[in-house]
Scaffold this motif. Structure first.
Motif, PDB file in Angstrom:
ATOM      1  N   LEU A  82      17.426  29.525  -1.725  1.00 35.13           N
ATOM      2  CA  LEU A  82      16.384  28.541  -1.469  1.00 35.13           C
ATOM      3  C   LEU A  82      15.120  28.974  -2.195  1.00 35.13           C
ATOM      4  O   LEU A  82      14.803  30.175  -2.249  1.00 35.13           O
ATOM      5  N   LEU A  83      14.391  28.019  -2.739  1.00 34.72           N
ATOM      6  CA  LEU A  83      13.141  28.342  -3.410  1.00 34.72           C
ATOM      7  C   LEU A  83      12.210  29.078  -2.465  1.00 34.72           C
ATOM      8  O   LEU A  83      11.544  30.030  -2.863  1.00 34.72           O
ATOM      9  N   ARG A  84      12.193  28.697  -1.187  1.00 35.83           N
ATOM     10  CA  ARG A  84      11.287  29.364  -0.240  1.00 35.83           C
ATOM     11  C   ARG A  84      11.619  30.847  -0.091  1.00 35.83           C
ATOM     12  O   ARG A  84      10.738  31.666   0.094  1.00 35.83           O
ATOM     13  N   HIS A  85      12.904  31.224  -0.222  1.00 35.14           N
ATOM     14  CA  HIS A  85      13.274  32.639  -0.145  1.00 35.14           C
ATOM     15  C   HIS A  85      12.836  33.393  -1.399  1.00 35.14           C
ATOM     16  O   HIS A  85      12.421  34.556  -1.302  1.00 35.14           O
ATOM     17  N   VAL A  86      12.943  32.752  -2.545  1.00 33.84           N
ATOM     18  CA  VAL A  86      12.484  33.376  -3.788  1.00 33.84           C
ATOM     19  C   VAL A  86      10.975  33.600  -3.714  1.00 33.84           C
ATOM     20  O   VAL A  86      10.477  34.676  -4.048  1.00 33.84           O
ATOM     21  N   LEU A  87      10.247  32.582  -3.257  1.00 33.66           N
ATOM     22  CA  LEU A  87       8.790  32.696  -3.128  1.00 33.66           C
ATOM     23  C   LEU A  87       8.410  33.756  -2.105  1.00 33.66           C
ATOM     24  O   LEU A  87       7.458  34.514  -2.302  1.00 33.66           O
ATOM     25  N   ALA A  88       9.150  33.825  -1.012  1.00 31.97           N
ATOM     26  CA  ALA A  88       8.876  34.829   0.018  1.00 31.97           C
ATOM     27  C   ALA A  88       9.106  36.236  -0.534  1.00 31.97           C
ATOM     28  O   ALA A  88       8.325  37.147  -0.260  1.00 31.97           O
ATOM     29  N   ALA A  89      10.155  36.420  -1.320  1.00 32.31           N
ATOM     30  CA  ALA A  89      10.424  37.733  -1.909  1.00 32.31           C
ATOM     31  C   ALA A  89       9.287  38.161  -2.840  1.00 32.31           C
ATOM     32  O   ALA A  89       8.979  39.340  -2.950  1.00 32.31           O
ATOM     33  N   ALA A  90       8.649  37.177  -3.484  1.00 35.53           N
ATOM     34  CA  ALA A  90       7.520  37.461  -4.369  1.00 35.53           C
ATOM     35  C   ALA A  90       6.207  37.552  -3.602  1.00 35.53           C
ATOM     36  O   ALA A  90       5.182  37.917  -4.179  1.00 35.53           O
ATOM     37  N   GLY A  91       6.242  37.204  -2.309  1.00 37.92           N
ATOM     38  CA  GLY A  91       5.014  37.189  -1.521  1.00 37.92           C
ATOM     39  C   GLY A  91       4.062  36.114  -1.986  1.00 37.92           C
ATOM     40  O   GLY A  91       2.857  36.300  -2.015  1.00 37.92           O
ATOM     41  N   SER A  92       4.606  34.958  -2.369  1.00 39.29           N
ATOM     42  CA  SER A  92       3.789  33.882  -2.921  1.00 39.29           C
ATOM     43  C   SER A  92       3.497  32.799  -1.901  1.00 39.29           C
ATOM     44  O   SER A  92       4.371  32.411  -1.126  1.00 39.29           O
ATOM     45  N   ALA A  93       2.263  32.325  -1.926  1.00 34.45           N
ATOM     46  CA  ALA A  93       1.838  31.176  -1.134  1.00 34.45           C
ATOM     47  C   ALA A  93       0.708  30.508  -1.894  1.00 34.45           C
ATOM     48  O   ALA A  93      -0.072  31.178  -2.563  1.00 34.45           O
ATOM     49  N   GLY A  94       0.642  29.205  -1.810  1.00 31.39           N
ATOM     50  CA  GLY A  94      -0.407  28.480  -2.519  1.00 31.39           C
ATOM     51  C   GLY A  94      -0.322  27.003  -2.223  1.00 31.39           C
ATOM     52  O   GLY A  94       0.320  26.580  -1.259  1.00 31.39           O
TER      53      GLY A  94
END
Length: 169
Positions: A82-94
């Protein structure tokens, strides 16, 4: 974006990390980089970016769905994290994500889409890796058949095949 909104998104992603079993520290890629995430990244592994090789994406929880797309005559099964898991692994929010393809095609995606929909970074199509000539190696795709609202040009245009980078703003 307000500080409170950023905080709430970061809290949501941290909670997702905690309950999904994903590591808080992003390892360095061993193989060739297939996806680079820049911008608002709190878990960089190369300079200021979160860089993933195929093995790192395969190590994330995998999800599949079969959906009709405007690009193929028959329904296609996509598999990947899931894209949300990839973003979470990168510590990304925006607020926004700019998806960039190998040919520099760019599309803007609201960050909220990653949380609202089962949007995946597909690494397999019909159970097979995708070569570049078949829209690979990564295809950011929505589960179009899961909700009527996703069967619209807006969401088709937000999909990005031959994905190479995400910029988080």
């Amino acid at each position: 974006m307000s500080i409170r909104h950023c905080y709430l998104q970061a809290l949501a992603l941290s909670t997702l990390l905690l309950f999904s079993g994903l590591s808080l520290a992003l390892e360095k890629p061993i193989g060739p980089a297939v996806l680079r995430i820049s911008g608002l990244v709190t878990q960089p592994n190369m300079l200021q970016q979160a860089v993933f090789d195929m093995q790192m994406l395969q190590a994330l929880p995998q999800h599949s769905f079969t959906t009709q797309t405007p690009w193929y005559p028959e329904p296609v099964k996509f598999t990947g994290p899931l894209l949300r898991h990839v973003l979470a692994a990168a510590g990304s929010a925006g607020e926004n994500i700019t998806a960039i393809a190998l040919n520099d095609y760019r599309t803007e995606i609201p960050f909220s889409d990653a949380l609202k929909y089962e949007l995946i970074v597909a690494i397999l199509m019909n159970g097979q890796p995708m070569p570049v000539r078949e829209k690979g190696p990564l295809f950011l795709v929505y589960p179009f058949d899961s909700q009527a609202e996703l069967q619209a040009a807006t969401f088709y245009n937000r999909s990005a095949w031959q994905l190479r980078a995400l910029q988080i703003k």
